[in-house]
Enzyme design. Sequence first.
Site, PDB file in Angstrom:
ATOM      1  N   GLU A  26      48.536 -73.057  -1.808  1.00 13.77           N
ATOM      2  CA  GLU A  26      47.543 -73.520  -2.781  1.00 13.77           C
ATOM      3  C   GLU A  26      47.220 -72.430  -3.799  1.00 13.77           C
ATOM      4  OE1 GLU A  26      47.142 -76.566  -2.767  1.00 13.77           O
ATOM      5  OE2 GLU A  26      47.820 -77.024  -0.740  1.00 13.77           O
TER       6      GLU A  26
ATOM      7  N   TYR B 138      59.240 -80.344  -3.223  1.00  9.67           N
ATOM      8  CA  TYR B 138      58.820 -79.089  -2.605  1.00  9.67           C
ATOM      9  C   TYR B 138      60.027 -78.289  -2.116  1.00  9.67           C
ATOM     10  CZ  TYR B 138      54.121 -81.208  -2.253  1.00  9.67           C
ATOM     11  OH  TYR B 138      52.906 -81.794  -2.521  1.00  9.67           O
TER      12      TYR B 138
END
Length: 615
Positions: free
Chosen positions: A291, A380
Amino acid sequence: MLRRPKVSPELDPSTLSNYGDFIVHKTQLDLAVDFDKNRVSSCVSLNVTNRTNTHQVVLDSSYLVIHSASINGISTPFDVAERQTLGSKVTIKIPPEMKISELTITIESETTYECTALQFLPAEATDGGVGPYLFSQCQAIHARSLFPCFDTPAVKCPYEMSVTSPYPSVMSGRPLGVSGNMYRFSQPVPIPSYLVAVASGDIKSAPIGPRSSVYCEPLKLEVCQHEFQADMEHFLQAAESLVFKYEWERYDALVLPSSFPYGGMENPNITFVTPTLISGDRENVDVIAHELAHSWSGNLVTNCSWEHFWLNEGWTVYLERRILGKLHGNATRDFSAIIGWTDLENSIAAMGPSAERWSMLVHNLKDGSDPDDAFSTVPYEKGSTLLYHIETLIGQEKFDKFIPHYFHTFRYKSLDTYQFIDCLYSFFADFKSVLDTIDWESWLYKPGMPPVKPDFDTSMVDQCYQLADKWYHHSLKNKFHKFSSEDIKSFTANQSVVFLDTLIAFDKLDFKWKHHLDALNTMASVYQEYSKSTNAEVLFRWYVLQVTGHNQEYYSRLGEWLGTVGRMKFVRPGYVLLNKVDRSMALHYFEKFHNRYHAICKSMVRRDWDLIKTK
């Protein structure tokens, strides 16, 4: 061969707005929360330049009630079109007498029960039970259900924000202060609409670093502070050494109630994270590295549309693992990549026929598909593997010089895949022949696994495979005297995850754990720490292994545990598994706990069961 659009960055097909006609300079967003009605009202003002002299403003909305619209203070007629997959167009006429190009467009609206951006939790669904709670999730195209906007990652601007609520509140900006029940925030760094976030409830904060705090319900404040405070600043410094100085001033984290259905969301200044990160052993905090990396990849430099989502997530996973490598060594970096490669294989296999469309790196959403339909592990892991491959070809030392160059070049901007490739070739002009060896066609447009698998350092994963193989072979012989708790004493949580995943995978072959209950019971006796684990990633897999083997004493343990988590990563497969071995028990626990789950989570569990029944 690259399939270039006529113009880069190419237009976003997932917005109904006419964003290309305007330059957005600033957005003022004022929200007011009504917990009695579970509604949020908004007043949004967009300061724009009409760059094409168009006669109308077309904004995105979804399930909103629009109360009024004005331009430069003059009340203006508006029309809300019938809803389709991507929402409802809001068309606002620009008065013909308004010849100036600088406009302030103001719209007042209110959310409805069908709002997809917000989750209202009753007090009993929170951890402390003190009062109700609200949080938002706007990615990918849900901001339009919170307020009318140019809901596209192609549009970025600074925000001034406020939320009026009877409970403490946070938003995706720097706190400016509180006036009564009004909480004000500023976001001077240009952001797209999907990064607008709000949360309100019984929230307290505690410091976890010189420029970081953790926010959560008071009941969990001490344990959350302990979980993060040892690592947060180290993560920030490692990321800065890879890219450049952190630009957002503060990096805070909000740990949401247990019913939060997601892993995390990179909202600027305040990342929203799942409470399943709080394991007590600090083994899951590496998720924060992901994050945090979004502060550069995604938030500072953004994909121009969801067709190029890999530019956000592929870069973020790449940076996340580089951060882990700096802090824990390259073996740890590659260990994470190996887990990711396995996740990618499983994800693509689970797609079935839809893999033909959704397992390619650059998606095609021009048919009006919902970007959420394209969401998977592919951007991803396939994206980060491409960057790893480029690094390997160029050399890490040389590629490291490209990283800050790329993020400086596109800072505050949104780009597509072709601009990334042009930047790469421009920077490495002397390595054109090397870059030309990359099969861009296969990497970008072909479904399935990447055309190249990097040569990973397998030292950390080999130990897991060897122990799992040992259990497999000894289970066949029904001999278990060679196992002890020392086997896993040095394992990290991620190594335990790989070990347990490998054991679970054996059940998909001719070997079935239900025929080897003695082995499972011996394992439970020898590795008692697994049953006591507070690490959700480990405990979930332990339950899956035991329930897969029809070890009935674990059925109720899994069922009760599913009432303590709301993250869909665990809840969905947990109920699917319980449903397979004991449908009545699965229904019992779902009925017992369904009020604690997010609406999306509940609907997905029901959908999973419907799919099972129709097979």
